[in-house]
Motif scaffolding. Structure first.
Motif, mmCIF file in Angstrom:
data_model
loop_
_atom_site.group_PDB
_atom_site.id
_atom_site.type_symbol
_atom_site.label_atom_id
_atom_site.label_comp_id
_atom_site.label_asym_id
_atom_site.label_seq_id
_atom_site.Cartn_x
_atom_site.Cartn_y
_atom_site.Cartn_z
ATOM 1 N N UNK A 167 0.830 -1.202 0.000
ATOM 2 C CA UNK A 167 0.000 0.000 0.000
ATOM 3 C C UNK A 167 0.870 1.261 0.000
ATOM 4 N N UNK A 168 1.859 1.279 0.883
ATOM 5 C CA UNK A 168 2.775 2.419 0.950
ATOM 6 C C UNK A 168 3.568 2.563 -0.347
ATOM 7 N N UNK A 169 4.097 1.449 -0.849
ATOM 8 C CA UNK A 169 4.934 1.496 -2.040
ATOM 9 C C UNK A 169 4.145 1.887 -3.279
ATOM 10 N N UNK A 222 13.945 -2.979 -10.898
ATOM 11 C CA UNK A 222 13.061 -2.064 -10.189
ATOM 12 C C UNK A 222 11.801 -1.775 -10.999
ATOM 13 N N UNK A 223 11.919 -1.716 -12.316
ATOM 14 C CA UNK A 223 10.750 -1.472 -13.164
ATOM 15 C C UNK A 223 9.758 -2.627 -13.066
ATOM 16 N N UNK A 224 10.272 -3.850 -13.050
ATOM 17 C CA UNK A 224 9.396 -5.019 -12.905
ATOM 18 C C UNK A 224 8.693 -4.987 -11.557
ATOM 19 N N UNK A 229 3.831 -3.941 -8.097
ATOM 20 C CA UNK A 229 3.224 -3.361 -6.899
ATOM 21 C C UNK A 229 2.174 -2.294 -7.211
ATOM 22 N N UNK A 230 2.192 -1.737 -8.400
ATOM 23 C CA UNK A 230 1.227 -0.684 -8.734
ATOM 24 C C UNK A 230 -0.003 -1.227 -9.454
ATOM 25 N N UNK A 232 -3.724 -2.825 -9.609
ATOM 26 C CA UNK A 232 -4.855 -2.613 -8.688
ATOM 27 C C UNK A 232 -4.841 -3.580 -7.510
ATOM 28 N N UNK A 233 -4.560 -4.852 -7.788
ATOM 29 C CA UNK A 233 -4.417 -5.859 -6.725
ATOM 30 C C UNK A 233 -3.164 -6.679 -7.043
ATOM 31 N N UNK A 234 -2.022 -6.331 -6.448
ATOM 32 C CA UNK A 234 -0.778 -7.053 -6.732
ATOM 33 C C UNK A 234 -0.893 -8.543 -6.406
ATOM 34 N N UNK A 235 -0.348 -9.373 -7.286
ATOM 35 C CA UNK A 235 -0.323 -10.811 -7.053
ATOM 36 C C UNK A 235 0.545 -11.119 -5.836
ATOM 37 N N UNK A 236 0.115 -12.011 -4.945
ATOM 38 C CA UNK A 236 0.949 -12.376 -3.792
ATOM 39 C C UNK A 236 2.335 -12.840 -4.240
#
Length: 258
Positions: A167-169, A222-224, A229-230, A232-236
């Motif tokens: 959420x923060x990231x 870092x791009x990956x 992480x951005x 809508x719902x990041x995969x676990x």
């Protein structure tokens, strides 16, 4: 504003000596778990341990005691710092990634201004604090994992840590101003971490310089991670692991034209 607590001071001493937590622990006669607890702010080292560290690594004991005082003060104000961090992230999200002034952030937090300004004196100081908290967990994850493959280390040890802070990231990665400052911090930190893995880089046969290769590898990785992480719902992370490894090991042309 620097957060020169004992947690970060010990990490700095250890990493400057290129020691793992196991190596560091052996030199000062404690367990690896003890070092891990100190660096993760779970417990505080006793003065006797600080004295051994000072003598072993030629560090002024006064510096360590000062950092210990900073750690104790940091613990006393941890809840207030967190309220200010949450206010910072709330305003950052509300204003599409543009920084608010420190005055507005403090007002949003509801903490007395005169006291709050002693904890953070600028938005950048808040961002630095967030970075240090996450970075401490990443460093601990690296030290608890042993593998010669840096991408495998990230997949197994780091992705779970980052997911805990998704959420923060997400706010930091998607914001305009914060994105730039956050990515600069990450690039500087992880290019240093990645450099040793390129010690045997053969510049006589490689198409680019060692510096170029390190920077490209870090930026691509870092791009990956930021794209992951951005969502809508990041995969676990346990599910994203294989995708991450596939993306980092596959030439771009094969991803575009499979």
């Amino acid at each position: 504003m620097k957060f020169n607590t004992i947690q970060h001071t010990l990490q700095n001493i250890r990493t400057k000596q290129n020691l793992t937590q196991v190596d560091f622990a052996e030199k000062i006669f404690v367990s690896r778990q003890t070092i891990s607890n100190w660096e993760r702010d779970i417990s505080i080292p006793p003065v006797t341990a600080l004295s051994i560290i000072a003598n072993t690594f030629d560090v002024p004991l006064t510096q360590l005691l000062s950092a210990l005082d900073g750690e104790q003060a940091n613990r006393e104000h941890a809840a207030e710092r967190q309220l200010i961090v949450e206010a910072f992230l709330t305003l950052l999200h509300r204003h599409n990634g543009q920084y608010s002034t420190i005055d507005l952030i403090i007002a949003e937090s509801g903490i007395n201004y005169e006291h709050a300004i002693t904890l953070f004196n600028s938005p950048s100081a808040i961002l630095q604090y967030i970075a240090q908290q996450i970075d401490a967990q990443v460093i601990a994850a690296f030290d608890n994992y042993s593998d010669d493959d840096p991408l495998m280390m990230i997949a197994d040890a780091v992705l779970p840590v980052l997911y805990q802070h998704n959420h923060t990231l997400k706010i930091l990665y998607t914001g305009h101003y914060a994105n730039g400052e956050w990515l600069t911090f990450l690039k500087n930190s992880y290019q240093k971490w990645a450099a040793p893995f390129f010690d045997n880089y053969d510049i006589t046969t490689a198409p680019v310089s060692r510096k170029f290769a390190i920077e490209l590898t870090v930026k691509t990785t870092l791009s990956i991670i930021s794209t992951w992480l951005t969502q809508p719902v990041p995969t676990p992370p346990d599910q994203f692991r294989q995708t991450f490894l596939h993306l980092t090991r596959t030439p771009i042309i094969k991803l575009i034209c499979p």
